[in-house]
Design an enzyme around this catalytic site. Structure first.
Site, PDB file in Angstrom:
ATOM      1  N   ARG A  37       0.824  -1.221   0.000  1.00 31.54           N
ATOM      2  CA  ARG A  37       0.000   0.000   0.000  1.00 31.54           C
ATOM      3  C   ARG A  37       0.856   1.269   0.000  1.00 31.54           C
ATOM      4  NH1 ARG A  37      -5.265  -1.337   3.867  1.00 31.54           N
ATOM      5  NH2 ARG A  37      -6.518  -2.176   2.173  1.00 31.54           N
ATOM      6  N   LYS A 197     -13.014  -9.794   8.819  1.00 28.71           N
ATOM      7  CA  LYS A 197     -14.005  -8.708   8.972  1.00 28.71           C
ATOM      8  C   LYS A 197     -15.382  -9.209   8.515  1.00 28.71           C
ATOM      9  CE  LYS A 197     -10.616  -5.017   8.246  1.00 28.71           C
ATOM     10  NZ  LYS A 197     -10.134  -4.003   7.290  1.00 28.71           N
ATOM     11  N   GLY A 371     -12.542  -4.021   1.604  1.00 30.37           N
ATOM     12  CA  GLY A 371     -13.964  -3.646   1.627  1.00 30.37           C
ATOM     13  C   GLY A 371     -14.337  -2.729   0.466  1.00 30.37           C
TER      14      GLY A 371
HETATM   15  P1  ADP Z   1      -8.132  -8.310   4.093  1.00 32.06           P
HETATM   16  O1  ADP Z   1      -7.178  -7.389   4.811  1.00 32.06           O
HETATM   17  O2  ADP Z   1      -7.453  -9.086   3.005  1.00 32.06           O
HETATM   18  O3  ADP Z   1      -9.388  -7.608   3.638  1.00 32.06           O
HETATM   19  P2  ADP Z   1      -9.229  -9.226   6.597  1.00 32.06           P
HETATM   20  O4  ADP Z   1      -8.635  -8.043   7.269  1.00 32.06           O
HETATM   21  O5  ADP Z   1     -10.715  -9.350   6.542  1.00 32.06           O
HETATM   22  O6  ADP Z   1      -8.603  -9.430   5.148  1.00 32.06           O
HETATM   23  O7  ADP Z   1      -8.772 -10.565   7.345  1.00 32.06           O
HETATM   24  C1  ADP Z   1      -7.421 -10.877   7.574  1.00 32.06           C
HETATM   25  C2  ADP Z   1      -7.277 -11.585   8.887  1.00 32.06           C
HETATM   26  O8  ADP Z   1      -8.115 -12.752   8.929  1.00 32.06           O
HETATM   27  C3  ADP Z   1      -5.862 -12.099   9.133  1.00 32.06           C
HETATM   28  O9  ADP Z   1      -5.324 -11.393  10.232  1.00 32.06           O
HETATM   29  C4  ADP Z   1      -6.054 -13.587   9.443  1.00 32.06           C
HETATM   30  O10 ADP Z   1      -5.250 -14.040  10.521  1.00 32.06           O
HETATM   31  C5  ADP Z   1      -7.526 -13.661   9.815  1.00 32.06           C
HETATM   32  N1  ADP Z   1      -8.094 -15.002   9.649  1.00 32.06           N
HETATM   33  C6  ADP Z   1      -8.219 -15.715   8.524  1.00 32.06           C
HETATM   34  N2  ADP Z   1      -8.740 -16.925   8.807  1.00 32.06           N
HETATM   35  C7  ADP Z   1      -8.966 -16.974  10.127  1.00 32.06           C
HETATM   36  C8  ADP Z   1      -9.481 -17.957  11.035  1.00 32.06           C
HETATM   37  N3  ADP Z   1      -9.864 -19.129  10.603  1.00 32.06           N
HETATM   38  N4  ADP Z   1      -9.573 -17.628  12.333  1.00 32.06           N
HETATM   39  C9  ADP Z   1      -9.169 -16.415  12.779  1.00 32.06           C
HETATM   40  N5  ADP Z   1      -8.652 -15.470  11.987  1.00 32.06           N
HETATM   41  C10 ADP Z   1      -8.556 -15.736  10.684  1.00 32.06           C
HETATM   42  C1  3PG Z   2      -8.778  -1.706   4.805  1.00 31.41           C
HETATM   43  O1  3PG Z   2      -7.737  -2.184   5.271  1.00 31.41           O
HETATM   44  O2  3PG Z   2      -9.675  -2.405   4.259  1.00 31.41           O
HETATM   45  C2  3PG Z   2      -8.946  -0.199   4.822  1.00 31.41           C
HETATM   46  O3  3PG Z   2      -7.772   0.454   5.192  1.00 31.41           O
HETATM   47  C3  3PG Z   2     -10.096   0.183   5.717  1.00 31.41           C
HETATM   48  O4  3PG Z   2      -9.843  -0.173   7.042  1.00 31.41           O
HETATM   49  P1  3PG Z   2     -11.057  -0.295   8.079  1.00 31.41           P
HETATM   50  O5  3PG Z   2     -11.827  -1.537   7.678  1.00 31.41           O
HETATM   51  O6  3PG Z   2     -10.429  -0.378   9.432  1.00 31.41           O
HETATM   52  O7  3PG Z   2     -11.912   0.936   7.908  1.00 31.41           O
HETATM   53 MG    MG Z   3      -7.054  -6.701   6.800  1.00 33.96          MG
END
Ligand code: ADP
Ligand code: 3PG
Ligand code: MG
Length: 393
Positions: A37, A197, A371
């Protein structure tokens, strides 16, 4: 078409408030795990610097509750210094006289990185007075924070309405790539959902099912769906409100002949095992926590990805930061990269995981949004871009 920084004629000496998304993944001691990023933002910063603007960079990092030392942007300023030696300053203050003085004394073509904007709760509240204070720092507002364009916050939305504005190169590139994939999706269209998330993404998933032919779900996202099918998830994360949305989604998908595939085995640990040794299991009993997808699930997902014309993936399929639980995500990264389909991977953690797999250059588009990418894919506009002026042709 939104006005881009390329369309701004005179940047020399102008104070430009540049909102970026430097919300990079961190390890458990707070070190940066992946710089995608930051690197993706360099062309926009370089363009502004070369034209003699005073570049005031503002970003969030994580979801702090007030000041948290581990989420200070100090270490990000060190990364920027490597790209712009001798041109980067850091300000612990975000608003007020001290920062205004620092901006006044900035020379043309230099950069001031402000501290984590989310240390002020007014940011996420989109507080009008706070947005006004931010606006008073600059002459022009530039939004290049693609990953956070779905959040109506003070620095992404409120301030944009108070200053002449434009988008940066990253936002422009992301929108072009994602809209293209949505206007002409190659079928079968497979989406992969994972990550943590869940509450945010489950609603997106509900809409994306209209567009996708097949949805593969792993990571923490999978447990509400397994629970909705009365399959035990043990102690894996699973909120009741997500289970009820998952139930609706499953019903809807069935009625419309869409395929949703869930994990059929897991890499889990037992909470009553002091050593927390991981093992493969098809069934999660009440003491188990699933932390990754298992080998049978990898093969199941692989067979769908091989057939796909287009794959869009957001969210790691396990706790990939921990080497014990990275296998599922790494295997799927490799399968997606090596398949013939058009592929988009989005999300801070997802991109970090794909970079770790060493296959990033074989993905068609690596998106810095999670998101935000999903919102665009749903067919929605992004509120923070709606307030940016149109380009005058
Ligand atoms: P992104 O940043 O790609 O949008 P998210 O922030 O939604 O993805 O999710 C990433 C997090 O999800 C990572 O920190 C990972 O450790 C966690 N994660 C993935 N699978 C699991 C699981 N089965 N249990 C707990 N955490 C998980
Ligand atoms: C992301 O990592 O998806 C963006 O930086 C937004 O972060 P946030 O879900 O904490 O608003
Ligand atoms: Mg993330």
């Amino acid at each position: 078409m939104k006005r881009c920084i390329r369309d701004l004629v005179d940047l020399k000496g102008k104070r430009v408030l540049l909102r970026t998304d430097f919300n990079v993944p961190l390890d458990d001691v707070g070190r940066i795990l992946d710089k995608t990023r930051i690197v993706a933002e360099i062309p926009t910063i370089k363009y502004l610097v070369e034209r003699g603007a005073k570049v005031i960079i503002c970003t969030h990092l994580g979801r702090p509750n007030g000041f948290e030392i581990s989420l200070s942007l100090w270490q990000i300023s060190l990364v920027l210094m490597q790209y712009f030696p001798g041109k980067v300053q850091f300000s612990e203050k975000i608003i007020g006289d001290q920062v205004k003085k620092q901006i006044e004394s900035l020379s043309e073509g230099s950069i001031l990185l402000l501290e984590n904007i989310r240390f002020h709760k007014e940011e996420t509240e989109n507080d009008a007075a706070f947005a006004k204070e931010l606006a008073s720092l600059a002459d022009i507002y530039v939004n290049d924070a693609f990953g956070v364009c779905h959040r109506k916050h003070a620095s992404t939305y409120g301030v944009a309405r108070l200053l002449p504005n434009a988008i940066g190169f990253l936002v422009e590139e992301e929108i072009n790539a994602i809209q293209d994939a949505m206007t002409n999706p190659k079928s079968p269209f497979v989406t992969i959902f994972g990550g943590l998330k869940v509450e945010d993404k489950i609603k997106v998933l509900k809409n994306i099912i209209n567009k996708a032919d097949t949805v593969l779900i792993g990571g923490a996202m999978a447990y509400p769906f397994l629970a909705a099918k009365w399959i035990s998830v043990g102690l894996s994360p699973c909120k009741p409100e997500s289970v009820s949305i998952a139930t609706e989604i499953l019903k809807d998908a069935e009625a419309r002949g869409k395929k949703i595939l869930l994990p059929i085995d897991h890499i889990a640990i037992r909470m009553d095992d002091r050593k927390k040794k991981p093992f493969v299991t098809d069934i999660l009993d009440k003491n188990m926590v699933a932390c990754d997808i298992g080998p049978k699930t990898i093969s199941l997902f692989e067979s769908e990805i091989q057939k796909a014309g287009q794959v869009i993936w957001n969210g790691p399929l396990g706790k990939y930061e921990d080497p014990k639980f990275k296998n599922g995500t790494m295997a799927i990264a490799q399968i997606v990269a090596e398949s013939k389909c058009y592929s988009i991977v989005g999300g801070g953690d997802s991109v970090s995981a794909v970079n770790k797999s060493g296959k990033a250059n074989m993905i068609s588009h690596l998106s810095t949004g999670g998101g935000a990418t999903m919102k665009l894919l749903e067919g929605n506009s992004l509120p923070c871009l709606d307030v940016i002026q149109e380009r005058i042709v």
